[in-house]
Motif scaffolding. Structure first.
Motif, PDB file in Angstrom:
ATOM      1  N   LEU A 141       0.716  -1.189  -0.067  1.00  0.00           N
ATOM      2  CA  LEU A 141       0.190   0.051  -0.007  1.00  0.00           C
ATOM      3  C   LEU A 141       0.923   1.122  -0.063  1.00  0.00           C
ATOM      4  O   LEU A 141       1.869   1.353   0.712  1.00  0.00           O
ATOM      5  N   LEU A 205      -4.536   3.938   5.183  1.00  0.00           N
ATOM      6  CA  LEU A 205      -3.345   3.067   5.172  1.00  0.00           C
ATOM      7  C   LEU A 205      -3.195   2.545   6.435  1.00  0.00           C
ATOM      8  O   LEU A 205      -2.839   1.036   6.554  1.00  0.00           O
ATOM      9  N   ALA A 227       3.808  -1.861   3.259  1.00  0.00           N
ATOM     10  CA  ALA A 227       3.498  -0.451   2.615  1.00  0.00           C
ATOM     11  C   ALA A 227       4.769   0.087   2.319  1.00  0.00           C
ATOM     12  O   ALA A 227       6.154  -0.376   2.705  1.00  0.00           O
ATOM     13  N   LEU A 487      -9.760  -1.971  -2.925  1.00  0.00           N
ATOM     14  CA  LEU A 487      -8.630  -2.908  -2.966  1.00  0.00           C
ATOM     15  C   LEU A 487      -8.759  -4.409  -3.022  1.00  0.00           C
ATOM     16  O   LEU A 487      -8.174  -5.305  -3.556  1.00  0.00           O
TER      17      LEU A 487
END
Ligand SMILES: *Cc1c(COP(=O)(O)O)cnc(C)c1O
Length: 492
Positions: A141, A205, A227, A487
């Motif tokens: 992400l 996030l 991430a 997502l």
């Protein structure tokens, strides 16, 4: 070197992890972050020896040599080999003299024309190599205020075992930044505009990263989560290197002598760049102070001058330096940990969660100010600065321009200064043209780019020109509540 957690350990997660574990799975106990267990120290002799090395060799020395990260030599060499794609392969981060005591370290000579490439290029290679070796699939992400997105998409594009979900604030980026993202055609990429600002994107996030239910769902699809933001230490570690490089450049240009202290001025948002500078200082680099430059979203200025970090009654302001339009700055947590330990960090971060505010006491504040000072400037100051410096022959982007206020007003000693230039002017050309013409016309990026190129003899790299003719691939713009679903649709 192992890594530990900023908010202490919950007795579920391991007490210590390796570098590769920390970057593959960056969320630590209690919503904390991973930090190095201890920092290696270099003496002046060591620094002197770096003078004869290339950038890649300095990176190897600092990261593989003294941090001893658990990445095999081949993978690491390939990762730093990506600096060969920068404008000058020998010097990816040139330091340019602008005035007698003022130097600019240009960190934007990579493929997406912003400093995020300095870390994301090698980091992306390392992360995807690890994923492939382990046979694991990852969803990476990235929340972006405009520059992390293009750099993350560029580095992970078409990498096996990797999918990227990139969240940007719709309307919060420049045309060039948005086009760099929505025209990116890798089959493993999903770019999502959200109706909200950068903090909304970054909060989403962080919530997903720490959401057990989301991770469970991914697990059933055989996908792990990581991430690309600077919450990931894999980015920070590459951001230590260029601060050493700045010092070596000044030594080699015979502007300073070994041991002479310098100021670093860092235009800051999520505080990753400034954290890299702080670690370099702690590792022995002769830095007098790190001066933190902000725009009108001046929460960091307030924190470093007064000690309280207060989000109450704060509204995010859209400025001409949008990469710094941030209120919740992730990496100050790593500073708190380094200075005050995990117990106090957890206390302060819990305060921030519960009361939207935390406060250092006066002793803690003076400890913070041993390394940092801070000020901010508004858009007008920024444009006047761009104009003034172009007359002296130096073209800078609005983020870089925020640093000049610090240079002019809070530098106390007569020492040399390195300002970090975090983006090329081409990414923010309408603001630069407004500054140069002293007008307030709302230019489109393409108009401003062309006019600046013809009138001021400035060069636009092909990678910027090309985004205007590429097909737009990603058209999704959604409410922040719908991010998780979007997502899921993407990965299943
Ligand atoms: C990301 C970014 C910043 C802020 O850097 P941090 O490491 O998040 O503090 C500043 N300027 C530009 C152009 C950026 O892209």
């Amino acid at each position: 070197m192992n890594f530990i957690e900023t908010r202490g350990n919950d007795n579920v997660k391991p007490q210590e992890v390796t570098f590769s574990q920390a970057i593959l799975s960056p969320s630590a106990s209690f919503g904390g972050l991973y930090v190095p267990k201890n920092l290696p120290i270099l003496n002046l002799n060591d620094i002197d020896k770096l003078r004869n090395l290339s950038y890649k060799e300095v990176a190897s020395f600092v990261l593989n040599g003294i941090f001893e990260i658990d990445i095999d030599k081949n993978t690491f060499d390939e990762a730093v080999g990506l600096y060969d794609k920068f404008d000058d392969s020998k010097n990816p981060a040139p330091v340019v003299k602008v005035k007698d005591d003022l130097f600019v370290s240009e960190l934007y000579h990579g493929p997406t024309r912003a400093f995020k490439d300095m870390a994301l290029q090698p980091f992306g290679h390392i992360l995807s190599t690890l994923a492939k070796k382990q046979g694991d699939n990852y969803l990476i992400l990235a929340a972006t205020s405009g520059d992390t997105g293009p750099a993350a998409l560029n580095t992970f594009k078409n990498k096996s075992n990797i999918k990227v979900g990139c969240l940007y604030p719709d309307g919060g980026t420049s045309d060039v930044q948005r086009l760099q993202m929505v025209t990116e055609d890798g089959t493993n990429l999903k770019v999502i505009g959200i109706k909200g600002n950068f903090d909304d994107a970054q909060n989403a996030l962080k919530n997903l990263l720490s959401s057990e239910s989301f991770k469970e769902e991914l697990k059933s699809l055989n996908i792990k989560l990581s991430a690309a933001n600077s919450v990931n230490f894999g980015r920070i570690i590459f951001q230590i290197v260029y601060h050493f490089w700045s010092y070596i450049e000044l030594l080699n240009q015979q502007e300073i002598t070994l041991g002479e202290k310098i100021y670093l001025i860092v235009p800051s948002g999520n505080f990753g760049n400034a954290l890299g500078a702080y670690y370099a200082k702690k590792m022995g680099l002769p830095i007098e102070k790190i001066l933190i430059a902000s725009n009108q979203n001046n929460i960091l200025t307030h924190w470093i001058n007064e000690g309280s970090y207060d989000l109450n009654n704060k509204q995010l302001i859209m400025t001409n330096s949008p990469a710094m339009d941030i209120l919740k700055s992730s990496n100050i947590e790593r500073i708190l940990f380094d200075k005050f330990g995990s117990k106090r960090t957890k206390e302060l971060m819990d305060d921030l969660n519960d009361k939207n505010c935390f406060s250092l006491d006066s002793n803690e504040l003076s400890i913070l100010r041993e390394d940092f000072d801070a000020t901010y400037c508004d858009d007008e100051y920024c444009k006047t600065t761009i104009n003034k410096y172009l007359i002296d022959g130096y073209m800078m982007d609005p983020h870089t321009a925020t640093c000049i206020k610090s240079y002019e007003t809070i530098k106390e000693k007569d020492l040399k200064v390195v300002v970090y230039s975090t983006a090329e002017w081409t990414k923010f050309s309408p603001t630069v043209l407004n500054a140069l013409k002293e007008d307030k016309v709302k230019y489109h990026d393409i108009e401003a780019l062309n006019e600046i190129e013809s009138k001021f003899n400035a060069k636009i790299p092909d990678v910027i020109k090309e985004v205007f003719s590429k097909e737009i691939i990603h058209k999704t713009v959604i409410n922040k509540e719908d991010i998780q679903k979007a997502l899921k649709d993407f990965i299943s």
